[in-house]
Write a protein that holds these residues in place. Structure first.
Motif, short mmCIF file in Angstrom:
data_model
loop_
_atom_site.label_atom_id
_atom_site.label_comp_id
_atom_site.label_asym_id
_atom_site.label_seq_id
_atom_site.Cartn_x
_atom_site.Cartn_y
_atom_site.Cartn_z
N GLY A 11 -36.50 -1.46 48.05
CA GLY A 11 -36.24 -0.62 46.88
C GLY A 11 -34.81 -0.15 46.81
N ALA A 12 -33.88 -0.95 47.34
CA ALA A 12 -32.46 -0.58 47.29
C ALA A 12 -31.98 -0.34 45.87
CB ALA A 12 -31.61 -1.66 47.96
N ILE A 13 -32.61 -0.98 44.90
CA ILE A 13 -32.22 -0.79 43.50
C ILE A 13 -32.33 0.67 43.10
CG2 ILE A 13 -34.52 -1.32 42.56
CD1 ILE A 13 -33.06 -2.70 40.20
N TYR A 14 -33.33 1.38 43.62
CA TYR A 14 -33.48 2.80 43.29
C TYR A 14 -32.30 3.62 43.81
CZ TYR A 14 -38.30 1.58 42.14
OH TYR A 14 -39.43 1.02 41.58
N ALA A 15 -31.88 3.32 45.03
CA ALA A 15 -30.74 4.03 45.61
C ALA A 15 -29.47 3.73 44.81
CB ALA A 15 -30.55 3.63 47.07
N LYS A 16 -29.26 2.47 44.48
CA LYS A 16 -28.07 2.08 43.72
C LYS A 16 -28.03 2.78 42.37
CE LYS A 16 -25.54 -1.84 41.75
NZ LYS A 16 -24.89 -0.93 40.84
N LEU A 17 -29.14 2.74 41.65
CA LEU A 17 -29.18 3.37 40.33
C LEU A 17 -29.00 4.88 40.42
CD1 LEU A 17 -32.01 1.28 38.63
CD2 LEU A 17 -29.54 1.14 38.19
N LEU A 18 -29.53 5.50 41.49
CA LEU A 18 -29.33 6.94 41.66
C LEU A 18 -27.85 7.24 41.90
CD1 LEU A 18 -30.39 9.84 41.86
CD2 LEU A 18 -30.72 9.43 44.31
#
Length: 191
Positions: A18-25
């Protein structure tokens, strides 16, 4: 927003998918910088591997936030006196969640979460793993009873997202709302 009202936020990124969540945050926090006094980031070694695997980059190093090693217990947010008011762990592995629930401060992520809870500040955990077993559920209960917020990375579809990024952003926008930042995003029942 006056300087003393601006948020001091810790973002911890663990090795769950779920790295996408960290990036978008991190992207969103950059955009909302006028509401933020400081963002501090700590990533586990596995988080860096997962980011590279899932996103194909190492661009986490390019953010204008201060990054701390997971073993840096001298980081300001390892103490309540630094007055960080919010911590988000995104994505939050079940191992990290379990260590926090058990009070095991074996790295900076768990120590900072312990500090946030003891100071009665806002801790937001975004687990991505599923399904949950009973141990996961009980650990989530313990953290909730201690004052933390469990915000699973479960996207919503009300806004009719068209891309993976838009779908993931439904979770990130919910996290931004929980932090208490002003943010334009889809709201149920709004025209």
């Amino acid at each position: 927003m006056r300087s003393e009202e601006k948020k001091k936020i810790v973002v911890a990124i663990t090795g769950a998918s779920g790295a996408i969540y960290a990036k978008l945050l991190l992207d969103k926090l950059q955009l909302l910088g006028d509401q933020i006094n400081q963002v501090a980031v700590v990533m586990s070694d596995n988080a860096k591997v997962v980011w590279q695997l899932e996103l194909g980059t190492e661009d986490y190093a390019g953010y204008p936030f201060k990054f701390y090693s997971k073993t840096d217990f001298m980081a300001p947010f390892a103490s309540g006196s630094a007055k960080f008011d919010t911590m988000v762990i995104i994505p939050c592995s079940m191992g990290t969640l379990g260590r926090i629930a058990a009070g095991i401060s074996d790295d900076l992520v768990a120590r900072a979460a312990d500090v946030i809870l003891k100071e009665r500040r806002k801790l937001i955990l975004v687990p991505r793993d599923m399904p949950f077993n009973l141990i996961h559920i009980r650990n989530m209960q313990i953290i909730t009873e201690a004052g933390g917020i469990i915000c699973p990375a479960i996207p919503s579809y009300y806004s009719k997202p068209q891309t993976i990024e838009e779908l993931a952003m439904t979770v990130v926008n919910r996290v931004i709302d929980l932090i208490g930042l002003e943010n334009e995003s889809y709201s149920w029942g709004a025209d």
